[in-house]
Design a protein around this motif. Structure first.
Motif, PDB file in Angstrom:
ATOM      1  N   ASN A 122       0.977  -1.473  -0.448  1.00  0.00           N
ATOM      2  CA  ASN A 122       0.138  -0.133   0.288  1.00  0.00           C
ATOM      3  C   ASN A 122       0.966   0.824   0.087  1.00  0.00           C
ATOM      4  O   ASN A 122       2.036   1.686   0.121  1.00  0.00           O
ATOM      5  N   ALA A 143      -2.558  -2.187  -3.547  1.00  0.00           N
ATOM      6  CA  ALA A 143      -3.735  -2.070  -2.514  1.00  0.00           C
ATOM      7  C   ALA A 143      -4.489  -2.233  -3.045  1.00  0.00           C
ATOM      8  O   ALA A 143      -5.131  -1.561  -5.073  1.00  0.00           O
ATOM      9  N   ARG A 144      -5.644  -2.565  -2.822  1.00  0.00           N
ATOM     10  CA  ARG A 144      -7.151  -3.324  -3.420  1.00  0.00           C
ATOM     11  C   ARG A 144      -8.794  -2.466  -2.564  1.00  0.00           C
ATOM     12  O   ARG A 144      -8.372  -2.379  -1.720  1.00  0.00           O
ATOM     13  N   MET A 145      -9.357  -1.679  -3.492  1.00  0.00           N
ATOM     14  CA  MET A 145     -10.138  -1.049  -3.455  1.00  0.00           C
ATOM     15  C   MET A 145     -11.179  -2.222  -3.083  1.00  0.00           C
ATOM     16  O   MET A 145     -11.548  -3.476  -2.843  1.00  0.00           O
ATOM     17  N   TYR A 154     -13.828   3.865  -2.467  1.00  0.00           N
ATOM     18  CA  TYR A 154     -12.695   4.423  -3.362  1.00  0.00           C
ATOM     19  C   TYR A 154     -11.573   5.319  -3.252  1.00  0.00           C
ATOM     20  O   TYR A 154     -10.840   5.805  -3.195  1.00  0.00           O
ATOM     21  N   LYS A 156      -9.749   5.340   0.178  1.00  0.00           N
ATOM     22  CA  LYS A 156      -9.037   5.422   0.536  1.00  0.00           C
ATOM     23  C   LYS A 156      -8.191   4.378  -0.506  1.00  0.00           C
ATOM     24  O   LYS A 156      -6.857   4.464  -0.003  1.00  0.00           O
ATOM     25  N   THR A 157      -8.274   4.112  -1.856  1.00  0.00           N
ATOM     26  CA  THR A 157      -7.557   3.553  -2.167  1.00  0.00           C
ATOM     27  C   THR A 157      -6.535   4.716  -3.366  1.00  0.00           C
ATOM     28  O   THR A 157      -5.987   4.141  -4.249  1.00  0.00           O
ATOM     29  N   GLN A 160      -2.982   6.120  -3.764  1.00  0.00           N
ATOM     30  CA  GLN A 160      -1.744   5.580  -4.122  1.00  0.00           C
ATOM     31  C   GLN A 160      -2.042   5.768  -6.029  1.00  0.00           C
ATOM     32  O   GLN A 160      -0.604   5.445  -6.200  1.00  0.00           O
ATOM     33  N   ALA A 181      -7.893   1.293  -9.404  1.00  0.00           N
ATOM     34  CA  ALA A 181      -8.132   1.615  -7.891  1.00  0.00           C
ATOM     35  C   ALA A 181      -9.767   1.241  -7.936  1.00  0.00           C
ATOM     36  O   ALA A 181     -10.129   1.721  -6.669  1.00  0.00           O
TER      37      ALA A 181
END
Ligand SMILES: [Zn+2]
Length: 452
Positions: A122, A143-145, A154, A156-157, A160, A181
């Motif tokens: 992340n 990192a994965r949504m 969304y 949160k990702t 990146q 994302a």
């Protein structure tokens, strides 16, 4: 006395009009016809592109055809970004192509480059990394949504994508790859813009589709060095121009106040932008027209703003707030539709505390659509109208169900076929309710002092 207490109160005088409007909206095809026209006659409309210019003409004509009393354009300019070609592959014995798409604002790689991949789980892990482990390499953040009805995953990702390319540059990486994302399960990568406010310059950056990200992670799991070849032909090319398209219906009252709704006219280039934000554009245009078509217009004017180039830095919204700033007191309240075409399932408000009883009235009017008032936090006003909210304009957020939105958003799957006409008509019913409530009212909902 007991009998008196049982007597029911007379129904709200607006209820009959609003119920009829909701019924009309749910059986009206205007929004769908507009969306079909926008996506098939115009299609993709990335800020500053030929498609974008076509969309502006389309919107101006559509507003005239819908009978808006005034339609005008407001010039907007911004750095023009172009996507020309993009490809990548895993090198070595397991050589195979990786599906990806460049992030908006990314510089090109200047031909194919190949480098070892330095993976991170992340953005936080990447930011903490020793530059020596990254220098000269292609960084990868995986990192994965998380999927949810409110789309909170969304936000949160996105860092990146927006900040990652600058962090990569500071650490000496030659490029950055991220896991898309969004939540697209169909194998299409998710674009979106790199931040326009970070200091420094970003490295070339692209998003891998989820299957491509899985494949890269599988190769990395072996522990041996993994090399990727990346070729991005994209970048800034001078100044782009576009227009905010603004239309108004007069109210019956002699007031210069108006209710403002809208969405953004630009889209990404990978799909036809039916969902982001064709749906918001047509929902608000159709809703304004249906309210204006009432035998008696509501008191206040209704303004629809279709913002230019939201995707690459909220250019239309910022420009609108700057040009309309001195008129901001005329914006009695606003609502922006820019969270796809899923059904609206709740609303939030940001008004003066003393007029919250008026919001209870809106909640009562939205009850037949099962759209409750959520008081967990104040409304934001959206990306574009949020710029006017920051000046003190009161706002209502009609929140769409975003459970599936990020499967489509910013990908090649953002197309008309993925919009449900009944959901679209339902959302028009929610917007006619908001518009009528706000335009018929004589209440001052603000200004609301900026709180953040
Ligand atoms: Zn959007």
């Amino acid at each position: 006395m007991a009998l008196m207490a049982c007597q029911s109160e007379p129904p709200d005088p607006w209820l009959e009009t609003v119920s009829a409007l909701q019924e009309t909206a749910r059986n009206d095809a205007t929004a769908w016809q507009l969306l079909e026209s926008l996506t098939t006659e115009v299609g993709p409309r990335m800020g500053g592109s030929e498609g974008d210019a076509k969309a502006v003409s389309w919107a101006r004509q559509a507003m005239h055809d819908l009978g808006f009393d005034r339609v005008w354009l407001e010039h907007v300019s911004f750095p023009l970004w172009e996507r020309r070609a993009e490809s990548a592959k895993l090198l070595g014995p397991e050589a195979e192509p990786l599906v990806l798409t460049a992030l908006g604002g990314s510089p090109g790689t200047g031909g194919a480059i190949s480098a070892e991949v330095a993976p991170f789980a992340n953005l936080e892990e990447f930011e903490a990394a020793d530059p020596a482990t990254v220098a000269g390499k292609i960084a990868y953040i995986g990192a994965r949504m998380e999927r949810s009805r409110d789309g909170a995953g969304y936000g949160k990702t996105v860092p990146q994508r927006s900040k990652g390319p600058y962090v990569a540059a500071r650490k000496g990486a030659v490029a950055l790859l991220i896991r898309s994302a969004g939540t697209n399960p169909y194998g299409n990568p998710h674009t979106g813009t790199i931040s326009t406010s970070e200091p420094g310059s970003p490295v070339p950056a692209a998003a891998l589709s989820h299957p491509a990200a899985d494949r890269l992670e599988q190769a990395l799991a072996g522990g041996a060095p993994v090399t990727v070849e990346l070729d991005l032909d994209c970048g800034f090319n001078g100044l782009g121009t576009s227009q905010n398209v603004i239309g108004e219906f007069d109210g019956r009252g002699d007031t210069d106040e108006f209710v403002v709704v809208g969405g953004h006219l630009d889209s990404w280039d990978l799909g036809d932008g039916a969902v982001d934000d064709g749906a918001g554009v047509v929902t608000t245009m159709a809703a304004a027209k249906l309210v204006a078509d009432l035998p008696e217009r509501p008191r206040r004017d209704i303004r629809v703003v279709l913002f230019a180039n939201e995707e690459q830095g909220i250019h239309g919204g910022k420009s609108y707030a700057a040009s309309q700033g001195r008129n901001f007191y005329r914006h009695v309240i606003g609502a922006e539709a820019d969270l796809g075409a899923g059904r609206i399932w709740r609303f939030r408000s940001r008004v003066l505390p003393e007029v919250e009883p008026e919001v209870e009235r809106l909640a009562m009017l939205l009850e037949p659509l099962d759209i409750p008032w959520s008081q967990d936090r104040p409304a934001s006003g959206g990306a574009d109208l949020g710029q006017v909210r920051k000046l003190g304009m009161p706002v209502i957020d009609l929140n769409h169900d975003a459970s599936r939105y990020f499967d489509l958003h910013h990908t090649a799957d953002d197309v008309l076929e993925n919009v449900d006409p009944e959901d679209l008509a339902f959302n028009v019913a929610a917007y006619v309710t908001f518009i009528y409530w706000a335009a018929e009212s004589d209440v001052a909902f603000g200004p609301v002092p900026p709180s953040e």
